[in-house]
Design a protein around this motif. Structure first.
Motif, short mmCIF file in Angstrom:
data_model
loop_
_atom_site.label_atom_id
_atom_site.label_comp_id
_atom_site.label_asym_id
_atom_site.label_seq_id
_atom_site.Cartn_x
_atom_site.Cartn_y
_atom_site.Cartn_z
N LEU A 134 0.86 -1.19 0.00
CA LEU A 134 0.00 0.00 0.00
C LEU A 134 0.90 1.25 0.00
CD1 LEU A 134 -3.20 0.64 2.09
CD2 LEU A 134 -1.47 2.40 1.88
N ARG A 135 1.69 1.41 1.08
CA ARG A 135 2.51 2.60 1.25
C ARG A 135 3.59 2.73 0.19
NH1 ARG A 135 0.03 1.37 5.56
NH2 ARG A 135 0.49 -0.72 4.80
N THR A 136 4.29 1.65 -0.07
CA THR A 136 5.43 1.74 -1.00
C THR A 136 4.95 2.10 -2.39
OG1 THR A 136 6.57 0.11 0.35
CG2 THR A 136 7.41 0.45 -1.88
N ARG A 163 10.15 -4.69 -5.74
CA ARG A 163 9.78 -5.30 -4.44
C ARG A 163 9.80 -6.81 -4.60
NH1 ARG A 163 5.40 -4.07 0.23
NH2 ARG A 163 7.09 -2.65 0.71
N GLU A 175 11.75 -2.89 -1.09
CA GLU A 175 11.86 -3.95 -0.08
C GLU A 175 12.27 -5.23 -0.78
OE1 GLU A 175 8.89 -4.61 3.02
OE2 GLU A 175 9.91 -6.49 3.61
N CYS A 182 6.29 0.34 10.83
CA CYS A 182 6.32 0.64 9.39
C CYS A 182 4.94 0.51 8.75
CB CYS A 182 7.31 -0.28 8.70
SG CYS A 182 6.88 -2.03 8.81
N LEU A 183 4.00 -0.21 9.39
CA LEU A 183 2.67 -0.52 8.84
C LEU A 183 2.82 -1.40 7.58
CD1 LEU A 183 0.82 2.92 9.20
CD2 LEU A 183 1.08 1.11 10.92
N PRO A 184 1.89 -2.31 7.30
CA PRO A 184 0.66 -2.55 8.04
C PRO A 184 0.94 -3.22 9.38
CG PRO A 184 0.94 -4.24 6.34
CD PRO A 184 2.06 -3.26 6.16
N1 CP Z 1 5.76 -0.14 5.13
C1 CP Z 1 5.52 -0.64 3.90
O1 CP Z 1 6.45 -0.96 3.14
O2 CP Z 1 4.21 -0.71 3.59
P1 CP Z 1 3.60 -1.50 2.33
O3 CP Z 1 3.98 -2.96 2.50
O4 CP Z 1 2.14 -1.25 2.36
O5 CP Z 1 4.24 -0.95 1.09
#
Ligand code: CP
Length: 318
Positions: free
Chosen positions: A49-51, A111, A143, A275-277
């Motif tokens: 989501l965030r990345t 990723r 990541e 870092c979430l989620p």
């Molecule tokens: N913190 C992080 O990388 O979030 P996502 O897995 O949602 O990208």
């Protein structure tokens, strides 16, 4: 900059990168000319989501066109091992797919999480290294198997914004989770913290030791409550076992390690980070994550800034 896989790729060290981050944060569109007619390809082997959102936004702030490829949704299933007889369900080999992807873009973000099939392959970063070797483009990690440097950079920016003394006590704490998670966020956070002069402590139950190259000079404390005493920042994260013969296993999900209000009282009014989620009431209680000391949202917002510094530097290196 030609690639961004770890903190060691940051030319000029942390101080220069932080200065650039705060400059970009004041006006995130000041470099929008840099990416004109340039294309960013973001390749996801795993969910996000965030990345996805922050990196795409960062690319757009820099004037780039952005393409997102979800490898597991709509693309041909990819074989990653060389020498395999491809008579199964995988239609295309990564060794053709990667240079083809490189034809359509100027930068590639990847990723690709640890697969837990082979510790050696995970820690050799087989997939992202194939992108570096065969794409012909600068590659950055969104990541990978062992690190999450865009997250760690955002974490560092956040700590610098919120710290109340020059050398804060920062505690990375293991917390319970029902699923097998990689060590990447914890490894990477430790690696970045070891580049600072913060008082850095890692706490986890026995059996969850991280790789020594990531622990570095951190103090390891097996008593979580002792680790929390006087802390300025609590950074919670789950990870699966690293050490053999338990690599990639959940040894237990002991909820006595959940970050709760009682443990936060042991700290010096610490900020809570993740870092979430995040799984509520496994990793952290509702009360802590909803408290005034929780900075998980500004932390996530800084993902846009860390990505923008990195993409800007990669564009400057083209
Ligand atoms: N913190 C992080 O990388 O979030 P996502 O897995 O949602 O990208």
């Amino acid at each position: 900059m030609k690639q961004f896989i770890s903190v060691h790729d940051l030319e000029g060290g942390l101080a220069g990168a932080l200065q650039e981050a705060f400059e970009i944060k004041k006006d995130r569109f000041q470099y929008s000319h840099l990416g004109k007619n340039k294309t960013l390809l973001m390749v996801f082997f795993n969910s996000s989501l965030r990345t996805r959102l922050s990196t795409q936004k960062a690319g757009m702030n820099l004037g780039m066109n952005v393409i997102v490829l979800d490898v597991n949704q709509g693309a041909w299933r990819l074989e990653t091992e060389r020498g395999v007889i491809m008579d199964g369900d995988k239609t295309e080999h990564l060794l053709e797919a990667i240079p083809v992807m490189g034809c359509y873009c100027d930068l590639i973000g990847v990723r690709s999480f640890a697969r837990f099939e082979s510790k050696e392959d995970d820690y050799r970063e087989v997939v992202i290294n194939q992108f570096i070797q065969y794409s012909g483009r600068p590659v950055f990690s969104m990541e990978a198997a062992t690190r999450h440097p865009l997250q760690s950079f955002a974490d560092l920016i956040t700590i610098e914004e919120y710290k109340r003394r020059p050398r804060p006590k920062v505690v990375l704490t293991w917390a319970p989770h029902p699923k097998v998670l990689p060590q990447a966020v914890a490894n990477s956070f430790a690696e970045w913290m070891n580049e600072t002069d913060y008082d850095f402590v890692i706490t986890h139950p026995p059996g969850y030791e991280l790789a020594p190259e990531f622990v570095g000079k951190a103090q390891v404390e097996y008593d979580q409550q002792k680790a929390f005493e006087g802390a300025d920042f609590i950074y919670a994260k789950n990870w699966s076992a690293y050490t053999d013969p338990n690599y990639g296993k959940v040894l237990h999900a002991d909820r006595s390690w959940t970050v709760d209000e009682g443990k936060m009282l042991l700290t010096d009014n610490a900020y809570f980070m993740h870092c979430l989620p995040v799984r509520r009431n496994m990793i952290v209680t509702d009360g802590v994550i909803e408290s005034a000391q929780s900075i998980v949202i500004p932390e996530a917002a800084n993902r846009e800034i860390s990505a923008q510094v990195v993409i800007k530097r990669l564009l400057e290196g083209l």
